[in-house]
Design an enzyme around this catalytic site. Structure first.
Site, PDB file in Angstrom:
ATOM      1  N   ARG A  71       0.876  -1.174   0.000  1.00 57.26           N
ATOM      2  CA  ARG A  71       0.000   0.000   0.000  1.00 57.26           C
ATOM      3  C   ARG A  71       0.914   1.225   0.000  1.00 57.26           C
ATOM      4  NH1 ARG A  71      -2.853   2.843   4.396  1.00 57.26           N
ATOM      5  NH2 ARG A  71      -4.816   3.736   3.647  1.00 57.26           N
ATOM      6  N   GLU A 100      -4.201  -1.125   7.653  1.00 62.06           N
ATOM      7  CA  GLU A 100      -3.115  -0.717   8.545  1.00 62.06           C
ATOM      8  C   GLU A 100      -3.316  -1.385   9.895  1.00 62.06           C
ATOM      9  OE1 GLU A 100      -2.383   3.404   9.247  1.00 62.06           O
ATOM     10  OE2 GLU A 100      -2.640   3.994   7.154  1.00 62.06           O
ATOM     11  N   TYR A 157      -5.760  -0.238  15.382  1.00 63.02           N
ATOM     12  CA  TYR A 157      -4.769   0.179  16.381  1.00 63.02           C
ATOM     13  C   TYR A 157      -5.378  -0.009  17.772  1.00 63.02           C
ATOM     14  CZ  TYR A 157      -2.016   1.918  12.446  1.00 63.02           C
ATOM     15  OH  TYR A 157      -1.284   2.012  11.281  1.00 63.02           O
ATOM     16  N   HIS A 162      -8.584   0.193   9.821  1.00 58.22           N
ATOM     17  CA  HIS A 162      -7.254   0.310  10.416  1.00 58.22           C
ATOM     18  C   HIS A 162      -7.353  -0.060  11.885  1.00 58.22           C
ATOM     19  CE1 HIS A 162      -5.927   3.367   7.094  1.00 58.22           C
ATOM     20  NE2 HIS A 162      -6.285   2.185   6.622  1.00 58.22           N
ATOM     21  N   TRP A 204       1.553  -1.538   8.996  1.00 57.47           N
ATOM     22  CA  TRP A 204       2.131  -0.193   8.957  1.00 57.47           C
ATOM     23  C   TRP A 204       3.418  -0.218   9.763  1.00 57.47           C
ATOM     24  CZ3 TRP A 204       0.626   4.202   6.397  1.00 57.47           C
ATOM     25  CH2 TRP A 204       1.399   5.342   6.666  1.00 57.47           C
ATOM     26  N   ASN A 244      -7.041   8.177   2.537  1.00 62.80           N
ATOM     27  CA  ASN A 244      -6.654   7.592   3.815  1.00 62.80           C
ATOM     28  C   ASN A 244      -7.443   8.214   4.962  1.00 62.80           C
ATOM     29  OD1 ASN A 244      -4.612   5.913   5.390  1.00 62.80           O
ATOM     30  ND2 ASN A 244      -4.342   7.925   6.337  1.00 62.80           N
ATOM     31  N   GLU A 245      -8.012   7.371   5.822  1.00 65.71           N
ATOM     32  CA  GLU A 245      -8.666   7.789   7.066  1.00 65.71           C
ATOM     33  C   GLU A 245      -9.417   9.110   6.882  1.00 65.71           C
ATOM     34  OE1 GLU A 245      -5.670   7.693  10.127  1.00 65.71           O
ATOM     35  OE2 GLU A 245      -5.185   5.586   9.742  1.00 65.71           O
TER      36      GLU A 245
END
Length: 541
Positions: free
Chosen positions: A81, A254, A227, A225, A283, A158-159
């Site tokens: 990516r 990610e 996290y 993503h 990531w 992105n995001e």
């Protein structure tokens, strides 16, 4: 990203709306490029493709990209990516630059996921650009994209929202998809979740069906993503499982092994992705700053100096080397096309009623053998029952007093597969009774008197994957199942038999799958006393 912005949320919402299953049109096997069918990402040959790769910050480190892609491929990845800039926050990557990135991805036989990074945290980050600007960018570099549908996925932005104004995500995403399709962009599109990509509000999850249906090509993949919001296995499984159950394509675009907003459960992310056949991209390759340098997979862009996170992602259980398969569109496209030699004839040892150990002489390759596939042979049918990075594997989940035939294939980093080894046939021992299989069951009951929910987790405590499973148990008395998800169930009196769905078929070694059920009762609820998996007794608790 160079300075990874953390999500500002600390809790998950307690009440979740269910996704809707979307009726999806069939796609021809000779589609022009990547396409979605029945919730799966298929390549231009109609072959299932699961992303296994990393993120690379090209827009901040353009001089590192050519070598980085070579190194990422050499470590076994099948995709990358690539961070690009629209020019709103960082230096714009123009058409020529994007074309060069695509060419380098193809040269290294990597599927290229191109993403526009300037939208990161829009609504909360003051300099962030809206999705409309990302669409403008893709249309501006369209000449570098058209004709590359076999090799490129377009990650629109992105995001695209932080924790402010994220309610606009659904409408804005539909509009962005519509503009790109109207302008003739036929690629598979990837859309990121809001809330700094983590979707703690479940905005993407609960509106994904509508967004997918709004794409006239029905060719959109959803990108979560993971996290700090995803710090437990239950959260990971629930989020990803709902997409799979709704037949909607999802990837973990990610994730890391730690983060400033919490400690993501990377083991659960990788194991769940593998068991469900979902793509993931860690990531990130190198160059992180602003206090998140720990997210570097390679220190100072050196593949010989992988961080602990890098070693986990590439070399660990359910990692890239063990699970990545090169896209079939690269077959015959140059590069490494030499398959490894066939492994030597396997031998069986340590035979019990339900397991055995296989070992075989190693294969050789002109570059390096990266792994082995063990198959069970039944006439002309082959079923992969184990993968291994070394010439040996434990096979579990077998039936007593049964003859099994096994053979082995070798793989290299380019995805080339050897011819099949000679086969070996071994007969399992008789069941001596009381034998405990390599499984453990956690049965979490929510008791409401006349009704109940139960979440059941099957953990594979063995050293080889379980390919296909049947779980048998008995209710304490009086319970009846109304519905089940992530599995199929039949009931005869108190006896219950649960079998896998296609997306819960495989239980990785050391991994787990979960399913849920809802039911009613006339005599109170309780936890079943015992469970057997494929005929072997499991531990409980």
């Amino acid at each position: 990203m160079r300075k990874k912005l953390a999500a500002a949320t600390s809790t998950l919402l307690a009440v979740c709306a269910s996704l809707l299953t979307v009726a999806q049109p069939a796609h021809a096997a000779d589609a022009a490029g990547f396409h979605v069918s029945d919730g799966r990402l298929l390549d231009a040959n109609g072959e299932d493709f699961v992303l296994r790769g990393v993120n690379h910050a090209h827009t901040w480190y353009p001089d590192r990209t050519d070598q980085a892609l070579k190194d990422i491929k050499a470590l076994g990845a099948n995709s990358v990516r690539v961070v690009l800039s629209t020019g709103d926050q960082w230096t714009r990557n123009d058409t020529a630059d994007v074309a060069h990135v695509v060419a380098e991805c193809k040269e290294n036989r990597l599927v290229c996921v191109l993403e526009a990074h300037d939208t990161t945290g829009y609504g909360e980050a003051g300099a962030a650009a809206p999705l409309s600007r990302a669409v403008d960018y893709w249309l501006g570099v369209k000449d570098a994209l058209v004709g590359q549908e076999k090799y490129v996925l377009v990650n629109i932005g992105n995001e695209p929202y932080g924790n402010t104004g994220y309610q606009a995500w659904t409408a804005d995403t539909k509009t962005a998809i519509g503009r790109l399709r109207t302008a003739g962009l036929d690629h598979t599109l990837m859309v990121d979740a809001p809330n700094w990509g983590q979707d703690w509000s479940f905005t993407m999850r609960d509106n994904a069906a509508d967004v997918f249906a709004a794409d006239p090509d029905r060719n959109t993949v959803f990108d979560i993503h993971m996290y700090g919001v995803y710090d437990t296995a239950a959260e990971v499984r629930d989020y990803l499982g709902r997409f799979v159950q709704a037949r909607l394509p999802v990837v973990v675009g990610e994730f890391g092994d730690m983060h400033s907003d919490g400690n993501p459960d990377e083991d659960a992310i990788m194991a769940t992705a593998q068991s469900l056949g979902i793509g993931y991209l860690g990531w990130s390759w190198s160059g992180n700053g602003g206090g998140v340098e720990y997210l570097d997979l390679a220190q100072n862009f050196d593949p010989g100096r992988l961080s602990a996170w890098g070693r986990r992602l590439f070399d660990g259980a359910d990692g890239i080397k063990a699970t990545a398969r090169e896209a079939s569109v690269f077959a015959g496209s140059g590069g490494d096309t030499t398959a490894p030699t066939a492994p030597g004839t396997p031998t069986a040892s340590g035979i019990t009623a339900r397991s055995l150990r296989l070992a075989w002489p190693a294969a050789t390759d002109d570059t390096a053998v990266t792994g082995y596939d063990v198959v069970r042979v039944d006439g002309s049918t082959e079923t992969v029952v184990a993968t291994s990075a070394t010439p040996g594997a434990d096979i579990t989940g077998l039936a007593p007093k049964t003859a099994y035939t096994f053979a082995v294939y070798a793989r290299d980093a380019a995805g080339n597969r050897s011819s099949r080894s000679a086969s070996v046939t071994a007969t399992t021992a008789a069941d001596q009774g009381g034998e405990t299989g390599s499984c453990a069951i956690a049965y979490r009951l929510s008791d409401w008197g006349s009704s109940f929910n139960a979440e059941v987790t099957i953990r594979n405590t063995g050293t080889a994957p379980v390919d296909g499973w049947r779980l048998d148990f008995a209710f304490p008395g009086g319970q009846r199942i109304n519905s089940v998800w992530n599995a199929r169930a039949t009931q005869d009196g108190d006896r219950v038999i649960v079998t896998h769905e296609s997306w819960t078929r495989t239980i990785p070694a050391g991994g787990s799958v979960s399913f849920g059920l809802n039911g009613t009762s006339t005599g109170g609820n309780g936890v079943p006393a015992s469970f057997t998996l494929n005929g072997a007794a499991c531990t409980t608790g």
